[in-house]
Design a protein around this motif. Sequence first.
Motif, PDB file in Angstrom:
ATOM      1  N   ALA A   6      10.146 -48.125 -21.586  1.00 41.79           N
ATOM      2  CA  ALA A   6       9.174 -48.613 -22.650  1.00 41.79           C
ATOM      3  C   ALA A   6      10.048 -49.079 -23.931  1.00 41.79           C
ATOM      4  O   ALA A   6       9.176 -47.980 -24.745  1.00 41.79           O
ATOM      5  CB  ALA A   6       8.044 -47.973 -22.772  1.00 41.79           C
ATOM      6  N   SER A   7      11.299 -48.890 -23.879  1.00 39.75           N
ATOM      7  CA  SER A   7      11.806 -48.991 -24.714  1.00 39.75           C
ATOM      8  C   SER A   7      11.347 -50.180 -26.522  1.00 39.75           C
ATOM      9  O   SER A   7      10.633 -51.309 -25.370  1.00 39.75           O
ATOM     10  CB  SER A   7      13.599 -49.340 -24.736  1.00 39.75           C
ATOM     11  N   THR A   8      11.185 -50.044 -26.897  1.00 36.14           N
ATOM     12  CA  THR A   8      11.481 -50.780 -27.947  1.00 36.14           C
ATOM     13  C   THR A   8      12.465 -51.708 -28.829  1.00 36.14           C
ATOM     14  O   THR A   8      12.336 -52.699 -29.889  1.00 36.14           O
ATOM     15  CB  THR A   8      10.053 -51.309 -29.306  1.00 36.14           C
ATOM     16  N   TYR A  60      14.464 -54.089 -23.762  1.00 34.57           N
ATOM     17  CA  TYR A  60      13.491 -53.962 -24.267  1.00 34.57           C
ATOM     18  C   TYR A  60      12.972 -55.263 -25.066  1.00 34.57           C
ATOM     19  O   TYR A  60      11.984 -55.757 -24.371  1.00 34.57           O
ATOM     20  CB  TYR A  60      14.311 -53.152 -25.566  1.00 34.57           C
ATOM     21  N   LYS A  61      11.601 -54.541 -25.991  1.00 30.60           N
ATOM     22  CA  LYS A  61      10.388 -55.513 -26.085  1.00 30.60           C
ATOM     23  C   LYS A  61      10.133 -55.457 -27.484  1.00 30.60           C
ATOM     24  O   LYS A  61       9.569 -54.221 -27.231  1.00 30.60           O
ATOM     25  CB  LYS A  61       8.921 -55.425 -25.644  1.00 30.60           C
ATOM     26  N   ASN A  62      10.055 -55.624 -28.674  1.00 32.40           N
ATOM     27  CA  ASN A  62       9.450 -54.709 -29.967  1.00 32.40           C
ATOM     28  C   ASN A  62       8.043 -56.415 -30.738  1.00 32.40           C
ATOM     29  O   ASN A  62       8.214 -55.519 -31.606  1.00 32.40           O
ATOM     30  CB  ASN A  62      11.167 -54.977 -31.228  1.00 32.40           C
ATOM     31  N   SER A  63       7.701 -56.787 -29.612  1.00 33.99           N
ATOM     32  CA  SER A  63       6.048 -57.202 -30.112  1.00 33.99           C
ATOM     33  C   SER A  63       5.203 -56.632 -28.971  1.00 33.99           C
ATOM     34  O   SER A  63       5.581 -57.181 -28.534  1.00 33.99           O
ATOM     35  CB  SER A  63       6.565 -58.269 -30.435  1.00 33.99           C
ATOM     36  N   ARG A  64       3.975 -56.994 -29.592  1.00 35.33           N
ATOM     37  CA  ARG A  64       2.947 -57.041 -29.107  1.00 35.33           C
ATOM     38  C   ARG A  64       3.335 -58.317 -27.918  1.00 35.33           C
ATOM     39  O   ARG A  64       3.410 -59.522 -29.317  1.00 35.33           O
ATOM     40  CB  ARG A  64       2.119 -57.046 -29.512  1.00 35.33           C
ATOM     41  N   GLY A  65       2.110 -58.997 -27.159  1.00 37.12           N
ATOM     42  CA  GLY A  65       2.220 -59.697 -26.507  1.00 37.12           C
ATOM     43  C   GLY A  65       2.770 -59.916 -25.121  1.00 37.12           C
ATOM     44  O   GLY A  65       3.166 -58.557 -24.140  1.00 37.12           O
ATOM     45  N   SER A  66       2.818 -60.686 -24.415  1.00 40.79           N
ATOM     46  CA  SER A  66       2.893 -61.162 -22.853  1.00 40.79           C
ATOM     47  C   SER A  66       4.028 -61.882 -22.802  1.00 40.79           C
ATOM     48  O   SER A  66       4.699 -61.585 -21.391  1.00 40.79           O
ATOM     49  CB  SER A  66       1.926 -62.293 -22.221  1.00 40.79           C
ATOM     50  N   ALA A  67       5.661 -61.311 -24.063  1.00 40.71           N
ATOM     51  CA  ALA A  67       6.856 -61.943 -23.865  1.00 40.71           C
ATOM     52  C   ALA A  67       6.889 -60.821 -22.535  1.00 40.71           C
ATOM     53  O   ALA A  67       7.264 -59.792 -23.068  1.00 40.71           O
ATOM     54  CB  ALA A  67       6.934 -61.913 -24.784  1.00 40.71           C
ATOM     55  N   PRO A  68       8.587 -61.325 -21.906  1.00 43.03           N
ATOM     56  CA  PRO A  68       8.569 -60.163 -21.017  1.00 43.03           C
ATOM     57  C   PRO A  68       9.543 -59.217 -21.563  1.00 43.03           C
ATOM     58  O   PRO A  68      10.417 -59.806 -22.964  1.00 43.03           O
ATOM     59  CB  PRO A  68       9.525 -61.544 -20.372  1.00 43.03           C
ATOM     60  N   CYS A  69      10.333 -58.831 -21.166  1.00 44.35           N
ATOM     61  CA  CYS A  69      11.370 -57.496 -22.181  1.00 44.35           C
ATOM     62  C   CYS A  69      12.539 -58.060 -21.572  1.00 44.35           C
ATOM     63  O   CYS A  69      12.557 -59.267 -21.080  1.00 44.35           O
ATOM     64  CB  CYS A  69      11.383 -56.317 -21.076  1.00 44.35           C
ATOM     65  N   ILE A  70      13.243 -57.891 -22.663  1.00 51.23           N
ATOM     66  CA  ILE A  70      14.586 -58.555 -22.806  1.00 51.23           C
ATOM     67  C   ILE A  70      15.772 -57.965 -22.214  1.00 51.23           C
ATOM     68  O   ILE A  70      15.724 -56.619 -23.077  1.00 51.23           O
ATOM     69  CB  ILE A  70      15.033 -59.296 -24.383  1.00 51.23           C
ATOM     70  N   PRO A  71      17.002 -58.221 -21.575  1.00 49.83           N
ATOM     71  CA  PRO A  71      17.955 -57.184 -21.311  1.00 49.83           C
ATOM     72  C   PRO A  71      18.598 -56.138 -22.582  1.00 49.83           C
ATOM     73  O   PRO A  71      19.131 -57.433 -23.631  1.00 49.83           O
ATOM     74  CB  PRO A  71      19.015 -57.654 -20.213  1.00 49.83           C
ATOM     75  N   CYS A  72      19.194 -55.258 -23.313  1.00 48.10           N
ATOM     76  CA  CYS A  72      19.838 -55.733 -24.000  1.00 48.10           C
ATOM     77  C   CYS A  72      20.923 -56.219 -23.755  1.00 48.10           C
ATOM     78  O   CYS A  72      21.974 -56.393 -22.621  1.00 48.10           O
ATOM     79  CB  CYS A  72      20.335 -53.556 -24.102  1.00 48.10           C
ATOM     80  N   ALA A  73      21.491 -56.314 -24.945  1.00 43.79           N
ATOM     81  CA  ALA A  73      22.705 -57.399 -24.504  1.00 43.79           C
ATOM     82  C   ALA A  73      24.442 -56.136 -25.014  1.00 43.79           C
ATOM     83  O   ALA A  73      24.403 -55.032 -24.823  1.00 43.79           O
ATOM     84  CB  ALA A  73      22.765 -57.579 -26.538  1.00 43.79           C
ATOM     85  N   VAL A  74      24.750 -56.941 -24.381  1.00 38.11           N
ATOM     86  CA  VAL A  74      26.296 -56.350 -23.992  1.00 38.11           C
ATOM     87  C   VAL A  74      26.677 -55.584 -25.590  1.00 38.11           C
ATOM     88  O   VAL A  74      27.070 -55.812 -26.226  1.00 38.11           O
ATOM     89  CB  VAL A  74      27.604 -57.605 -23.466  1.00 38.11           C
TER      90      VAL A  74
END
Length: 222
Positions: free
Chosen positions: A213-215, A190-204
Amino acid sequence: AGYTGPNGGPCTACEGEAGKFKASIGPAECTQCAAGKFSTLTAATVCNGCSENTYSNANNTECLACPSFAVSAELSGANTDCKCNAGYTGPNGGPCTACEAGKFKISEGPAPCTLCTVGKASAALAAVDVSTCLDCAADTYSDSNMTICLPCVVHSSSAPQSGDKTDCKCNAGYTGPDGGPCTACQSEQYKNSRGSAPCIPCAVGNFSELTLASTICQTCLD
């Protein structure tokens, strides 16, 4: 008047084709018309003044029209008195060229056209006012010549008056460099913000309902 020669004669007419005149009686020589004035008559006693947007030629025998898109004041005595109109640029005396799209010029004279400021654009030719430069709308940006506003790449957005491609930032749920391309976050990311930051794996203990494209990631239920 209009003739010259010794007292007692002979008397010779001032030659109009030479741009001369004589206003008084007597033996004085005929006088060349001043710059900005002209004479076309033989035996002229006065010189006529050049009107607006014209200038007298070298011999002051006639007035010539200014080049296209140039103006001059009354009694102009040289082609350099012809100045480019607002919306046009070029040396005094011409030639005068229309301001290109993305530029404007508010005054007469040889000054260059002014580029619209960053985040604005204009498609108008020969623009005479800054008001022709319009703000780029949200999700667009002005190109390097400020002539049109270009759309951001797909899945990115920008604020109004954006002046560079890099102002288009990838939307939440997508990642990539500013200016694009933007790629959807993959499954269980997921990624919950605009910009160039990478997508983050969902936590355990969390999951993403969307395949792409999950936010957000949601917590698994007991």
